[in-house]
Write a protein that holds these residues in place. Structure first.
Motif, PDB file in Angstrom:
ATOM      1  N   SER A 127      49.661 -13.220  22.002  1.00 50.80           N
ATOM      2  CA  SER A 127      48.612 -12.804  22.934  1.00 50.80           C
ATOM      3  C   SER A 127      47.256 -13.244  22.417  1.00 50.80           C
ATOM      4  O   SER A 127      46.862 -12.886  21.316  1.00 50.80           O
TER       5      SER A 127
ATOM      6  N   TYR B  32      43.476  -7.019  27.665  1.00 49.08           N
ATOM      7  CA  TYR B  32      43.779  -7.276  29.070  1.00 49.08           C
ATOM      8  C   TYR B  32      44.682  -8.485  29.234  1.00 49.08           C
ATOM      9  O   TYR B  32      45.508  -8.532  30.135  1.00 49.08           O
ATOM     10  N   ALA B  33      44.534  -9.457  28.361  1.00 48.55           N
ATOM     11  CA  ALA B  33      45.407 -10.628  28.411  1.00 48.55           C
ATOM     12  C   ALA B  33      46.830 -10.269  27.978  1.00 48.55           C
ATOM     13  O   ALA B  33      47.778 -10.969  28.322  1.00 48.55           O
TER      14      ALA B  33
ATOM     15  N   GLU C 192      42.885   2.732  28.513  1.00 51.07           N
ATOM     16  CA  GLU C 192      41.511   2.297  28.756  1.00 51.07           C
ATOM     17  C   GLU C 192      40.521   3.423  28.468  1.00 51.07           C
ATOM     18  O   GLU C 192      39.408   3.170  28.003  1.00 51.07           O
TER      19      GLU C 192
ATOM     20  N   ILE D 272      43.546 -17.704  29.154  1.00 51.52           N
ATOM     21  CA  ILE D 272      43.129 -16.312  28.959  1.00 51.52           C
ATOM     22  C   ILE D 272      42.645 -15.728  30.275  1.00 51.52           C
ATOM     23  O   ILE D 272      43.008 -14.605  30.647  1.00 51.52           O
TER      24      ILE D 272
ATOM     25  N   ILE E 294      44.338 -12.531  32.243  1.00 53.29           N
ATOM     26  CA  ILE E 294      43.568 -11.358  32.661  1.00 53.29           C
ATOM     27  C   ILE E 294      43.660 -11.185  34.171  1.00 53.29           C
ATOM     28  O   ILE E 294      43.839 -10.068  34.672  1.00 53.29           O
TER      29      ILE E 294
ATOM     30  N   ALA F 260      46.997  -9.727  35.074  1.00 56.66           N
ATOM     31  CA  ALA F 260      47.006  -8.276  34.826  1.00 56.66           C
ATOM     32  C   ALA F 260      46.291  -7.542  35.949  1.00 56.66           C
ATOM     33  O   ALA F 260      46.755  -6.491  36.413  1.00 56.66           O
TER      34      ALA F 260
END
Length: 191
Positions: free
Chosen positions: A17, A22-23, A51, A117, A121, A124
Motif C-alpha cells: 500500500s 485511504y489508498a 477515521e 494512489i 483513493i 475507496a
C-alpha cells in the motif's frame, strides 16, 4: 489459523500500500471479502470509527477488523501485520533515500506511482459511497440503479453528504464538528 491469515493479509496490505490509509481501503476491503471477516456495512462502520479515532486509518482499521474477526489477539496480530512492513521499509529506505533522492530513476518511479494512489483513493471513495448512498439490499448495478433511481437512493444520506460537503468546503467548518453534526443528523433521520 485465523491469526496467521490476519497477520499475512495485513502484512500484504502494509507491504503493497502506497499513499496512506485511504489508498489501503480497497486492499483491506478485498481481503475482508475474500476471508468473509465482515460485511460491507460493518466495514464502512469500521472506516468511520477508524477515521474518528486518533492514529492512522490503516492501523485503526486493522485493529478493528482483527478484533472483530478473532478478538483482542486478532486485533494485535492484524495491527502488527499492517505496521511491520512500513517499519522495515522505512528503516531501509531512510538509509538510502537522501543519497539517491535526486536520481532520475527515483523521480520517474514516483511519477508513475502518484496516479495510482489517486486511483486507489478514488476507488475507496466509490466503495464508501456505494454503501452510504444506496439501500443495503441493493447490489451495485448501474443499469438497475438508473432505472429505479428513486427506489434505491438513500436520500437522507445524500442530504447529510451535501450539507457536510458545503460546510467543509465553503464555510471551512472544523471536520470534527462536522462529524458530530452528521452523527446527530443520522440519529434525527433514523427516527
Amino acid at each position: 489459523m485465523i491469526y496467521l491469515q490476519l497477520f499475512l493479509s495485513f502484512m500484504k496490505i502494509g507491504l503493497f500500500s502506497f499513499g496512506g490509509g485511504y489508498a489501503m481501503i480497497p486492499l483491506i476491503q478485498r481481503e475482508i471479502e475474500n476471508h468473509g471477516w465482515l460485511s460491507a456495512s460493518e466495514f464502512i462502520d469500521i472506516i468511520a470509527i477508524a477515521e474518528m479515532t486518533p492514529g492512522p486509518i490503516a492501523v485503526n482499521s486493522a485493529t478493528f477488523v482483527g478484533y472483530k474477526a478473532a478478538g483482542i489477539l486478532g486485533g494485535i496480530v492484524a495491527t502488527f501485520g499492517v505496521a511491520l512492513p512500513s517499519l522495515v521499509l522505512i528503516l531501509i529506505v531512510s538509509r538510502y533515500f537522501f543519497k539517491f533522492q535526486d536520481h532520475p530513476l527515483n523521480k520517474m518511479l514516483f511519477y508513475g506511482i502518484r496516479p495510482v494512489i489517486v486511483g486507489l483513493i478514488f476507488s475507496a471513495a466509490v466503495f464508501v459511497a456505494q454503501t452510504a448512498f444506496f439501500k443495503e439490499d441493493i447490489v451495485f448495478n448501474l443499469s438497475y440503479i438508473l432505472k429505479n433511481f428513486l427506489c434505491v437512493i438513500n436520500f437522507k444520506s445524500m442530504l447529510i453528504f451535501a450539507v457536510s460537503l458545503i460546510c467543509l468546503v465553503k464555510f471551512k467548518i472544523n471536520p470534527i464538528l462536522m462529524i458530530v453534526i452528521s452523527g446527530i443528523l443520522g440519529v434525527v433521520f433514523a427516527f
